[in-house]
Design an enzyme around this catalytic site. Structure first.
Site, PDB file in Angstrom:
ATOM      1  N   GLN A  31     -43.390 -72.054  36.000  1.00 50.51           N
ATOM      2  CA  GLN A  31     -42.931 -73.252  36.701  1.00 50.51           C
ATOM      3  C   GLN A  31     -42.396 -72.942  38.099  1.00 50.51           C
ATOM      4  OE1 GLN A  31     -40.315 -74.380  33.548  1.00 50.51           O
ATOM      5  NE2 GLN A  31     -39.159 -72.481  33.643  1.00 50.51           N
ATOM      6  N   HIS A  62     -23.587 -80.240  29.358  1.00 47.95           N
ATOM      7  CA  HIS A  62     -23.373 -79.073  28.495  1.00 47.95           C
ATOM      8  C   HIS A  62     -22.293 -79.340  27.449  1.00 47.95           C
ATOM      9  CE1 HIS A  62     -25.353 -76.915  32.004  1.00 47.95           C
ATOM     10  NE2 HIS A  62     -26.175 -76.792  30.987  1.00 47.95           N
ATOM     11  N   ASP A  86     -29.817 -71.723  32.514  1.00 42.22           N
ATOM     12  CA  ASP A  86     -28.763 -71.712  33.541  1.00 42.22           C
ATOM     13  C   ASP A  86     -27.447 -71.172  33.005  1.00 42.22           C
ATOM     14  OD1 ASP A  86     -27.287 -74.061  32.353  1.00 42.22           O
ATOM     15  OD2 ASP A  86     -29.161 -75.047  32.875  1.00 42.22           O
ATOM     16  N   GLU A 106     -34.984 -67.954  25.791  1.00 41.16           N
ATOM     17  CA  GLU A 106     -35.394 -68.641  27.027  1.00 41.16           C
ATOM     18  C   GLU A 106     -36.777 -68.117  27.421  1.00 41.16           C
ATOM     19  OE1 GLU A 106     -34.296 -70.996  29.493  1.00 41.16           O
ATOM     20  OE2 GLU A 106     -36.214 -70.366  30.334  1.00 41.16           O
ATOM     21  N   GLY A 138     -39.665 -70.408  22.752  1.00 44.09           N
ATOM     22  CA  GLY A 138     -38.856 -70.908  21.638  1.00 44.09           C
ATOM     23  C   GLY A 138     -39.690 -71.385  20.466  1.00 44.09           C
ATOM     24  N   ASP A 156     -31.796 -76.863  24.371  1.00 41.16           N
ATOM     25  CA  ASP A 156     -31.471 -77.212  25.755  1.00 41.16           C
ATOM     26  C   ASP A 156     -32.722 -77.022  26.610  1.00 41.16           C
ATOM     27  OD1 ASP A 156     -30.425 -77.664  28.213  1.00 41.16           O
ATOM     28  OD2 ASP A 156     -29.112 -75.912  28.246  1.00 41.16           O
ATOM     29  N   GLY A 157     -33.706 -77.879  26.398  1.00 40.27           N
ATOM     30  CA  GLY A 157     -34.955 -77.754  27.145  1.00 40.27           C
ATOM     31  C   GLY A 157     -35.048 -78.781  28.252  1.00 40.27           C
ATOM     32  N   SER A 158     -36.201 -78.785  28.948  1.00 38.24           N
ATOM     33  CA  SER A 158     -36.403 -79.810  29.976  1.00 38.24           C
ATOM     34  C   SER A 158     -37.211 -80.960  29.404  1.00 38.24           C
ATOM     35  CB  SER A 158     -37.086 -79.235  31.221  1.00 38.24           C
ATOM     36  OG  SER A 158     -37.416 -77.910  31.077  1.00 38.24           O
ATOM     37  N   PRO A 163     -44.052 -76.183  30.343  1.00 37.33           N
ATOM     38  CA  PRO A 163     -43.767 -75.268  29.240  1.00 37.33           C
ATOM     39  C   PRO A 163     -42.877 -75.866  28.159  1.00 37.33           C
ATOM     40  CG  PRO A 163     -42.632 -74.564  31.250  1.00 37.33           C
ATOM     41  CD  PRO A 163     -43.541 -75.696  31.632  1.00 37.33           C
TER      42      PRO A 163
HETATM   43  N1  SPD Z   1     -34.480 -84.634  33.040  1.00 39.01           N
HETATM   44  C1  SPD Z   1     -33.973 -83.310  32.930  1.00 39.01           C
HETATM   45  C2  SPD Z   1     -33.603 -82.927  31.526  1.00 39.01           C
HETATM   46  C3  SPD Z   1     -33.135 -81.516  31.478  1.00 39.01           C
HETATM   47  C4  SPD Z   1     -32.362 -81.163  30.273  1.00 39.01           C
HETATM   48  N2  SPD Z   1     -31.959 -79.783  30.254  1.00 39.01           N
HETATM   49  C5  SPD Z   1     -31.338 -79.315  31.415  1.00 39.01           C
HETATM   50  C6  SPD Z   1     -30.851 -77.911  31.308  1.00 39.01           C
HETATM   51  C7  SPD Z   1     -29.405 -77.813  31.543  1.00 39.01           C
HETATM   52  N3  SPD Z   1     -28.859 -76.645  30.940  1.00 39.01           N
END
Ligand code: SPD
Length: 287
Positions: A31, A62, A86, A106, A138, A156-158, A163
């Site tokens: 990414q 968090h 992070d 991660e 993961g 704790d993903g995006s 990915p």
């Molecule tokens: N729209 C963004 C969502 C991200 C969620 N995870 C962010 C990581 C923070 N530790």
């Protein structure tokens, strides 16, 4: 010269932060990673042009991901964190002296490297000897790892693009269930209940096929799409509103946002979700 940095969401809305500098831009094998200095939120981490976290609002996300599970689970000795490069999530987890071991999985070492370099106020627990960081997908870890069960699993993903797509699947949730102790808690970020409503509902529906109880909860994350965010608490047997008093009173004294009243309020359902999430069961007729 200051410039606007925008997160464009689904080509339908955008959120912009006036930025004074781009401190880092690089591509990993997974990414694009950027760090911006912004006027309103301090340093901000963006991945694939989506805001991930900022110095000034990271505590909302968090604290809300970690503490509802860790103040209510019967045991918190062993914690698994998927994602969280992070360092903010493991920082909150490691604030509990009861936690013996944290495994953080991660996928992208560059996220950790960049966060350690540019966001040192977020990841303050990297040197804690209880923390083990594995650079691995993961999805593969929860499918294959031969390890003792975890008392807590945190995701704790995006967003479900790139990915992170595999982190929104039934197979992945079944892997988390496989690694979770019978009386454990799995908590995850579950997107915006407003702008990503169908994803939010699908997460609840999928989890309800695996766990006995599914409880979404809500809070603000100012830099995320719509600012209104959700997390989901799922378990077979733990009462999500019953606190371990010692853990709760210590935690609410040190947090900036989270406390027992916020916890109870966060699990309160708005009227349009009440028929869907009833007593921990999920019934969806129309997304
Ligand atoms: N729209 C963004 C969502 C991200 C969620 N995870 C962010 C990581 C923070 N530790």
């Amino acid at each position: 010269m200051a410039f606007w940095y925008n997160e464009i969401f689904n080509q339908q809305s955008r959120f912009g932060l006036k930025s004074t500098a781009k401190l880092f831009e690089g591509n990993s094998e997974f990414q694009k990673i950027e760090v911006l200095d912004t006027i309103a939120f301090g340093r901000v981490l963006a991945i694939d042009e989506i805001f991930m976290t900022s110095e000034k609002d990271e505590h909302f996300y968090h604290e809300m991901l970690v503490h509802p599970a860790l103040t209510t689970a019967p045991r918190i000795d062993r914690v698994l964190v998927i994602g969280g490069g992070d360092g903010g999530t493991v920082r909150e987890v490691l604030s509990y002296p009861e936690v013996q071991q944290v495994t953080m999985v991660e996928i992208d070492p560059l996220v950790v490297e960049v966060s350690q370099r540019f966001l040192p106020t977020i990841g303050t627990a990297w040197e804690d000897p209880r923390l083990q960081v594995l650079y691995q997908n993961g999805v593969d870890y929860v499918r294959d790892a031969a390890v003792e069960p975890f008392d807590i699993v945190l995701l704790d993903g995006s967003d479900p693009v790139g990915p992170s797509t595999g982190l929104f699947t039934e197979a992945f949730y079944r892997g988390c269930h496989r690694l979770l102790a019978k009386d454990g808690v799995f908590a995850l970020q579950s997107e915006s209940p407003i702008l990503q409503r169908s994803t939010f509902l699908e997460i609840g529906q999928t989890l309800s096929g695996i766990f006995s109880e599914v409880h979404p909860y809500f809070g603000p994350v100012p830099i995320y799409a719509s600012g209104s965010w959700s997390w989901t608490y799922t378990t077979h047997s733990v009462d999500h509103l019953e606190f371990d008093e010692q853990r709760m009173s210590r935690t609410e004294q040190r947090c900036k946002y989270y406390n027992r009243d916020i916890h109870r309020a966060a699990f309160t359902l708005p009227n349009d979700l009440k028929p869907i999430f009833k007593n921990g069961k999920v019934t969806i007729e129309d997304k």
